[in-house]
Design a protein around this motif. Structure first.
Motif, short mmCIF file in Angstrom:
data_model
loop_
_atom_site.label_atom_id
_atom_site.label_comp_id
_atom_site.label_asym_id
_atom_site.label_seq_id
_atom_site.Cartn_x
_atom_site.Cartn_y
_atom_site.Cartn_z
N LEU A 170 0.82 -1.20 0.00
CA LEU A 170 0.00 0.00 0.00
C LEU A 170 0.86 1.26 0.00
O LEU A 170 0.52 2.27 -0.63
N ARG A 171 1.97 1.23 0.71
CA ARG A 171 2.86 2.38 0.72
C ARG A 171 3.43 2.64 -0.68
O ARG A 171 3.60 3.79 -1.09
N ASP A 172 3.74 1.58 -1.40
CA ASP A 172 4.21 1.75 -2.78
C ASP A 172 3.14 2.41 -3.63
O ASP A 172 3.42 3.30 -4.45
N VAL A 173 1.89 1.98 -3.46
CA VAL A 173 0.78 2.58 -4.21
C VAL A 173 0.67 4.06 -3.90
O VAL A 173 0.48 4.90 -4.78
N ARG A 174 0.82 4.41 -2.63
CA ARG A 174 0.73 5.82 -2.23
C ARG A 174 1.80 6.65 -2.94
O ARG A 174 1.53 7.74 -3.44
#
Length: 508
Positions: free
Chosen positions: A70-74
């Protein structure tokens, strides 16, 4: 897309991920996301203080297998610029994360493809050291004279008959090592629901590599029929039908009815369907060969053992001998014959830097002068690095200048710095080496008197075969970095200097 970004931000914040600093106005730097840490390092050298760079794949991870978080998506959602290597280097999940989440108007720059405009040189992924049999794939070609043909149309090539002394199979090995069977003569060729089980589907102007296996030596004849489906659900249009001949473990000149025929023994060849003419033929080195006057040789040296694991049980019990034409490049793809590891030649890394410079200028014209100054400095540093790597490898005696690695990822290093690749455990680290792989590696070490083999630190856990064979032959095991950093090597320049030093120290 902006609404999607806001929705994702709310979801990520609720999950405990705070918004990027730029959203609060605390950081006005250009937000850049890259797929790997190596590319992030190149961007930082070009961008300097004007960029904030995040890499999706963390250090010590394998870019071929990484699953984004999810952090990568952000980070992707708020990127101003995105860089990938591509040419199938990164896991498809990484590429999809970029494509699906980049803000509207933000492009993903694929450096490997784009760097060719800056004089980067590309080489085939398949090296001559491994081309001891023909590499046989499937291809669909044509200019689309058939009405309504688009890139979404399907060319279906179906096996309708096989004659021969044993069972014949053709299959794709996906990027993670799982087989996708196209043809298995052992279960018949009955059609179900209008479609045959033994069918390969390709879009126009596409090709894929494949593996071909035969359970007994002798002469095999495979009949293929091609159809064109212009749109999904439309009635297929018949194109053509053709028989293809294989000499498996026998002299091709003895094949009945094929006296004087062309024998395909090596190189890259595709069974090709032309959607304009409806013909099926061999395309090899830009030549069109008539299957009625051509024999594919599957020599005795192509004898292999079925590896352990349930995925390949259709070939026979583990340890059973088969003749095999192996798949040149793992994965279902169109451009997979190009090696994606361009940066192992420092001059290609310079081309990357120039493309990064121009891409950053396009996104941040106010920083043009800074980006040009940073790039000029970095190019000088890379020129010195190229000289250093060249001198270190040149100092290795020619008789000892042989590279044996975990997998085939150093073709650019070999070509640029005159370091022949003597062997590797397996073409792809996702595949478990067979007993035949171990025997070939052992013979290579003994015949060439190899003093050291090299493995990538981030693949150490999957390198037991290389370590075991080296230990049995009293050969040193040394480190070499491919595409991932760690606590010891934290930059591209440091990586290439380490590799040059390691090669000289361990091979001299």
């Amino acid at each position: 897309m902006k609404r999607l970004a806001a929705t994702l931000l709310l979801a990520l914040t609720a999950a405990g991920c705070s918004a990027p600093p730029a959203l609060s106005g605390a950081d006005s730097r250009l937000q850049v996301v890259t797929t790997t840490g190596l590319l992030a390092d190149l961007v930082r050298n070009v961008g300097g203080d004007r960029v904030l760079v995040d890499a999706i794949v963390p250090d010590n991870a394998d870019a071929h297998l990484y699953e984004p978080t999810l952090r990568d998506v952000r980070n992707v959602v708020y990127a101003d610029v995105a860089f990938s290597n591509y040419l199938l280097l990164e896991a498809q999940s990484v590429i999809k994360t970029l494509d699906a989440n980049l803000p509207e108007g933000v492009d993903q720059i694929s450096l490997a493809e784009g760097a060719t405009k800056y004089a980067a040189e590309i080489v085939p992924l398949v090296e001559d050291v491994s081309l001891d049999t023909v590499w046989l794939g499937m291809r669909a070609t044509g200019t689309g004279r058939q009405p309504g043909v688009t890139r979404s149309s399907d060319i279906r090539v179906s096996a309708t008959a096989v004659t021969g002394p044993g069972r014949m199979a053709a299959y794709l090995t996906e990027s993670f090592g799982n087989p996708d069977v196209f043809l298995d003569s052992g279960d018949g060729f009955a059609a179900a629901n209008g479609f045959r089980d033994d069918t390969m589907t390709l879009p126009p102007d596409a090709h894929t590599h494949m593996s071909w296996a035969f359970t007994e030596p002798g002469v095999y004849r495979l009949t293929l029929r091609a159809e064109l489906a212009v749109t999904s659900g439309s009635k297929p249009l018949p194109l053509g039908e053709q028989a293809f001949t294989f000499a498996v473990g026998v002299d091709p000149s003895t094949v009945p009815g094929m006296t004087g025929a062309t024998v395909l023994r090596g190189g890259h060849t595709d069974i090709t369907t032309d959607i304009d003419t409806g013909q099926l033929y061999y395309s090899s080195d830009d030549q069109r060969l008539d299957p009625a006057r051509t024999v594919v040789e599957v020599p005795a040296k192509a004898l292999r053992e079925v590896p352990a694991g349930p995925g390949l049980r259709f070939l026979g019990r583990p340890g059973t001998h088969i003749h095999q034409l192996p798949q040149a490049v793992l994965g279902r793809h169109v451009h997979g014959e190009i090696d994606p590891h361009l940066w192992q030649d420092v001059r290609n890394a310079q081309a990357y830097a120039e493309l990064i410079r121009d891409s950053l200028i396009g996104a941040d014209p106010a920083g043009a002068a800074a980006y040009r100054t940073n790039t000029d400095r970095y190019l000088r540093e890379l020129t010195a690095l190229d000289t250093y790597v060249r001198d270190q490898i040149a100092a290795i005696p020619a008789s000892r200048r042989h590279l044996v690695t975990t997998h085939d990822a150093f073709a650019y290093l070999a070509k640029a710095y005159d370091l022949p690749v003597a062997g590797f455990v397996t073409p792809n680290p996702a595949v478990e080496p067979s007993l035949a792989d171990r025997r070939r590696l052992t013979e290579t070490l003994r015949n060439l008197r190899i003093p050291a083999v090299f493995l990538e630190p981030n693949l150490r856990a999957r390198s037991s075969t290389l370590v075991e064979v080296a230990k049995q032959n009293h050969v040193k095991v040394c480190d070499i970095y491919g595409d991932a950093f760690d606590d010891r090597v934290t930059s591209y320049v440091a990586m290439m200097r380490f590799n040059a030093d390691s090669l000289r120290h361990c091979l001299t």
